[in-house]
Design an enzyme around this catalytic site. Structure first.
Site, mmCIF file in Angstrom:
data_model
loop_
_atom_site.group_PDB
_atom_site.id
_atom_site.type_symbol
_atom_site.label_atom_id
_atom_site.label_comp_id
_atom_site.label_asym_id
_atom_site.label_seq_id
_atom_site.Cartn_x
_atom_site.Cartn_y
_atom_site.Cartn_z
ATOM 1 N N ASP A 198 4.287 13.946 -8.700
ATOM 2 C CA ASP A 198 4.355 14.195 -10.187
ATOM 3 C C ASP A 198 2.927 14.519 -11.002
ATOM 4 O O ASP A 198 1.968 13.897 -10.918
ATOM 5 C CB ASP A 198 4.670 12.952 -10.800
ATOM 6 C CG ASP A 198 5.100 12.946 -12.273
ATOM 7 O OD1 ASP A 198 5.861 13.012 -12.624
ATOM 8 O OD2 ASP A 198 4.079 12.839 -13.199
ATOM 9 N N TYR A 206 -2.489 17.831 -16.808
ATOM 10 C CA TYR A 206 -3.562 17.134 -15.903
ATOM 11 C C TYR A 206 -4.360 18.210 -15.368
ATOM 12 O O TYR A 206 -5.408 17.789 -14.642
ATOM 13 C CB TYR A 206 -2.665 16.332 -14.601
ATOM 14 C CG TYR A 206 -1.605 15.607 -15.139
ATOM 15 C CD1 TYR A 206 -1.607 14.962 -16.597
ATOM 16 C CD2 TYR A 206 -0.727 15.060 -14.305
ATOM 17 C CE1 TYR A 206 -0.452 14.098 -16.960
ATOM 18 C CE2 TYR A 206 0.211 14.207 -14.713
ATOM 19 C CZ TYR A 206 0.215 13.807 -16.014
ATOM 20 O OH TYR A 206 1.249 12.779 -16.330
ATOM 21 N N LYS A 266 5.205 19.479 -15.794
ATOM 22 C CA LYS A 266 5.791 19.171 -17.341
ATOM 23 C C LYS A 266 5.097 20.258 -18.183
ATOM 24 O O LYS A 266 4.000 20.769 -18.221
ATOM 25 C CB LYS A 266 5.147 17.919 -17.568
ATOM 26 C CG LYS A 266 5.492 16.549 -16.726
ATOM 27 C CD LYS A 266 5.159 15.384 -17.164
ATOM 28 C CE LYS A 266 5.133 14.078 -16.000
ATOM 29 N NZ LYS A 266 3.981 14.000 -15.515
ATOM 30 N N HIS A 274 7.138 17.278 -21.715
ATOM 31 C CA HIS A 274 6.109 16.089 -21.960
ATOM 32 C C HIS A 274 6.481 14.994 -23.024
ATOM 33 O O HIS A 274 6.149 13.892 -22.694
ATOM 34 C CB HIS A 274 4.759 16.697 -21.729
ATOM 35 C CG HIS A 274 4.002 15.777 -20.726
ATOM 36 N ND1 HIS A 274 2.723 16.315 -20.030
ATOM 37 C CD2 HIS A 274 3.765 14.489 -20.665
ATOM 38 C CE1 HIS A 274 2.199 15.212 -19.518
ATOM 39 N NE2 HIS A 274 2.833 14.258 -20.014
HETATM 40 P P1 NDP Z 1 -0.634 3.602 -12.849
HETATM 41 O O1 NDP Z 1 0.332 2.475 -13.688
HETATM 42 O O2 NDP Z 1 0.285 4.271 -11.714
HETATM 43 O O3 NDP Z 1 -1.718 2.718 -12.488
HETATM 44 C C1 NDP Z 1 -2.773 3.530 -12.143
HETATM 45 C C2 NDP Z 1 -4.123 2.767 -12.032
HETATM 46 O O4 NDP Z 1 -3.942 1.496 -10.994
HETATM 47 C C3 NDP Z 1 -5.166 3.474 -11.355
HETATM 48 O O5 NDP Z 1 -6.429 2.991 -11.974
HETATM 49 C C4 NDP Z 1 -5.252 3.024 -9.924
HETATM 50 O O6 NDP Z 1 -6.640 2.985 -9.510
HETATM 51 C C5 NDP Z 1 -4.967 1.457 -10.054
HETATM 52 N N1 NDP Z 1 -4.045 1.154 -8.570
HETATM 53 C C6 NDP Z 1 -3.120 1.933 -8.161
HETATM 54 N N2 NDP Z 1 -2.514 1.139 -7.411
HETATM 55 C C7 NDP Z 1 -3.382 0.199 -7.095
HETATM 56 C C8 NDP Z 1 -3.242 -1.235 -6.415
HETATM 57 N N3 NDP Z 1 -2.226 -1.071 -5.053
HETATM 58 N N4 NDP Z 1 -3.809 -2.118 -6.501
HETATM 59 C C9 NDP Z 1 -4.929 -2.109 -7.438
HETATM 60 N N5 NDP Z 1 -4.987 -1.099 -8.311
HETATM 61 C C10 NDP Z 1 -4.087 -0.095 -8.356
HETATM 62 O O7 NDP Z 1 -0.936 4.740 -14.017
HETATM 63 P P2 NDP Z 1 -0.807 6.243 -14.415
HETATM 64 O O8 NDP Z 1 -1.146 6.275 -15.907
HETATM 65 O O9 NDP Z 1 -1.665 6.931 -13.543
HETATM 66 O O10 NDP Z 1 0.762 6.345 -14.228
HETATM 67 C C11 NDP Z 1 1.428 6.917 -13.060
HETATM 68 C C12 NDP Z 1 1.508 8.248 -13.110
HETATM 69 O O11 NDP Z 1 2.714 8.484 -14.153
HETATM 70 C C13 NDP Z 1 0.372 9.300 -13.543
HETATM 71 O O12 NDP Z 1 -0.257 9.384 -12.415
HETATM 72 C C14 NDP Z 1 1.361 10.426 -14.053
HETATM 73 O O13 NDP Z 1 1.531 11.249 -13.018
HETATM 74 C C15 NDP Z 1 2.442 9.913 -14.880
HETATM 75 N N6 NDP Z 1 2.369 9.526 -16.398
HETATM 76 C C16 NDP Z 1 3.242 10.479 -17.141
HETATM 77 C C17 NDP Z 1 2.987 10.315 -18.507
HETATM 78 C C18 NDP Z 1 3.796 11.002 -19.442
HETATM 79 O O14 NDP Z 1 3.786 10.867 -20.433
HETATM 80 N N7 NDP Z 1 4.963 11.506 -18.831
HETATM 81 C C19 NDP Z 1 1.774 9.476 -18.992
HETATM 82 C C20 NDP Z 1 1.024 8.899 -18.127
HETATM 83 C C21 NDP Z 1 1.188 9.017 -16.804
HETATM 84 P P3 NDP Z 1 -7.313 3.793 -8.372
HETATM 85 O O15 NDP Z 1 -6.837 5.376 -8.696
HETATM 86 O O16 NDP Z 1 -8.869 3.727 -8.547
HETATM 87 O O17 NDP Z 1 -6.769 3.241 -7.092
#
Ligand code: NDP
Length: 274
Positions: A47, A52, A77, A110
Site C-alpha cells: 500500500d 508518500y 492513491k 485519498h
Molecule cells: P501502523 O499502525 O501500521 O504503525 C506503524 C508504526 O508501528 C511504526 O512506527 C512501526 O515502527 C511500528 N511497528 C510496526 N510493527 C510493529 C511491531 N510488530 N511491534 C512494535 N512496533 C511496530 O501505522 P501507519 O500509519 O504506518 O499505517 C499503516 C499504513 O496505512 C501506512 O503505512 C499507509 O500505507 C496506510 N495509511 C493510510 C492513510 C490514509 O489516509 N489512507 C493514513 C495513514 C496510513 P517501525 O517502522 O520503526 O518498525
C-alpha cells in the site's frame, strides 16, 4: 472462528486481507528493502500513495522480486490537489510512470473533497474501465461522503481505507461500507504503535503466547477488516505477518471490542486541513 487470507473484489479480483503499508518510509533503499523483505516473507499486497513519494522504490522492489507482477496487489492513491476529472487521469498516469507499471490493482481517492467527488469518481470509473486499475475505491470517507458518492456513481467503491485500530473501531463506517458491498481496510492498524502497551491487549497476547501487534492484526482479520501494518524493520515485518497460526476466542474478541474509545491519531475527515 472464520477468517480469510484473501477476499474478492468485483467478483473476480483477489485481494489479500493483509499487506504492507509504506507511509513514512523513505524512497530509495529504505522502501526497496522493506518491500523486498515483505515479499520474501510472503506479503502479496503493498500500500503506497502518490503523497508518500516512494512509488519509485516500491516499483523497483516489485520488479526485482522475482514474483510475477500479477501475483502482487499494488494499491496507490490520488492526492487531494489532483482531484477533478482530467487531473485524476493525469495523476494516475504519473503514479504508473513512477511505479514503472501499466496498471495498479487498486486506486483510491485519498481523502474526500466533496466539491470534486462527482468529477473525480467519473474519472475513477473510466480508469477501471480502461484496465488501468483493476479496482477503485476511497479512503477516509465517512458515511455521508459515501452517500454523496453513491448518488453519482455507476460503480460502487470496492474498498474504503480508514483509520481503524482498537481505540477507533469505526462501526458506523463499517456498516455503511458493508451496505454497498465495500470492504473496510484499516490504516494505522497498530495506532502507529501507540496501542501496543494497552494492558488488555498485552493480556490477550500473553494468553496466546504472541505479541500485542499480532493480537491487533489478528483481531482485524478475524473481524473481516483488511489490514496494512507498516514497519521498516525486517523482524517486525515478519512478526506482523505471522498471524495465521492462532486465533482469538470469543472472550478475547470481546475484550478487543471493549477498547473502542474514539481516540484517533489522524484528523477527522470533516476537519482535514491539508
Ligand atoms: P501502523 O499502525 O501500521 O504503525 C506503524 C508504526 O508501528 C511504526 O512506527 C512501526 O515502527 C511500528 N511497528 C510496526 N510493527 C510493529 C511491531 N510488530 N511491534 C512494535 N512496533 C511496530 O501505522 P501507519 O500509519 O504506518 O499505517 C499503516 C499504513 O496505512 C501506512 O503505512 C499507509 O500505507 C496506510 N495509511 C493510510 C492513510 C490514509 O489516509 N489512507 C493514513 C495513514 C496510513 P517501525 O517502522 O520503526 O518498525
Amino acid at each position: 472462528m472464520t477468517y480469510a487470507h484473501t477476499t474478492t473484489l468485483h467478483g473476480s479480483i483477489v485481494m489479500p486481507m493483509h499487506g504492507l503499508g509504506v507511509f513514512q518510509t523513505q524512497n530509495g533503499k529504505e522502501v526497496r528493502d522493506t518491500v523486498t523483505w515483505a515479499i520474501e516473507d510472503g506479503y502479496r499486497l503493498i500500500d503506497t500513495a502518490a503523497i508518500y513519494r516512494n512509488e519509485t522504490g516500491v516499483g523497483e522492489a516489485i520488479a526485482t522480486s522475482g514474483i510475477p507482477r500479477d501475483e502482487i496487489f499494488v494499491t496507490t492513491k490520488l492526492w487531494n490537489t489532483e482531484q477533478g476529472y482530467e487531473s485524476t487521469l493525469a495523476a494516475l498516469d504519473a503514479s504508473l510512470q513512477r511505479l514503472s507499471m501499466d496498471y495498479v490493482d487498486l486506486y483510491l481517492i485519498h481523502w474526500p473533497v466533496p466539491e470534486k467527488t462527482e468529477d473525480t469518481w467519473r474519472a475513477m470509473e473510466h480508469i477501471q474501465a480502461q484496465g488501468l486499475s483493476k479496482a477503485i475505491g476511497i479512503s477516509n470517507f465517512e458515511p455521508h461522503h459515501l452517500e454523496q458518492l453513491m448518488g453519482a456513481a455507476n460503480i460502487a467503491p470496492s474498498v474504503n481505507q480508514v483509520e481503524l485500530h482498537p481505540n477507533l473501531q469505526q462501526r458506523h463506517i463499517r456498516s455503511a461500507n458493508t451496505a454497498v458491498g465495500c470492504l473496510t481496510q484499516a490504516w494505522s492498524p497498530l495506532k502507529q504503535g501507540k496501542v501496543l502497551s494497552d494492558p488488555t491487549i498485552e493480556g490477550v497476547a500473553s494468553e496466546l503466547g504472541v505479541t500485542s501487534a499480532q493480537v491487533v492484526i489478528r483481531w482485524q482479520i478475524q473481524s473481516g477488516i483488511a489490514t496494512i501494518p507498516k514497519s521498516v524493520h525486517q523482524r517486525r515485518i515478519q512478526e506482523n505477518r505471522d498471524v495465521f497460526g492462532f486465533s482469538l476466542d470469543t472472550d478475547q474478541m470481546a475484550a478487543m471490542e471493549s477498547l473502542d474509545n474514539g481516540d484517533r491519531i489522524g484528523p477527522h475527515p470533516d476537519n482535514r486541513d491539508f
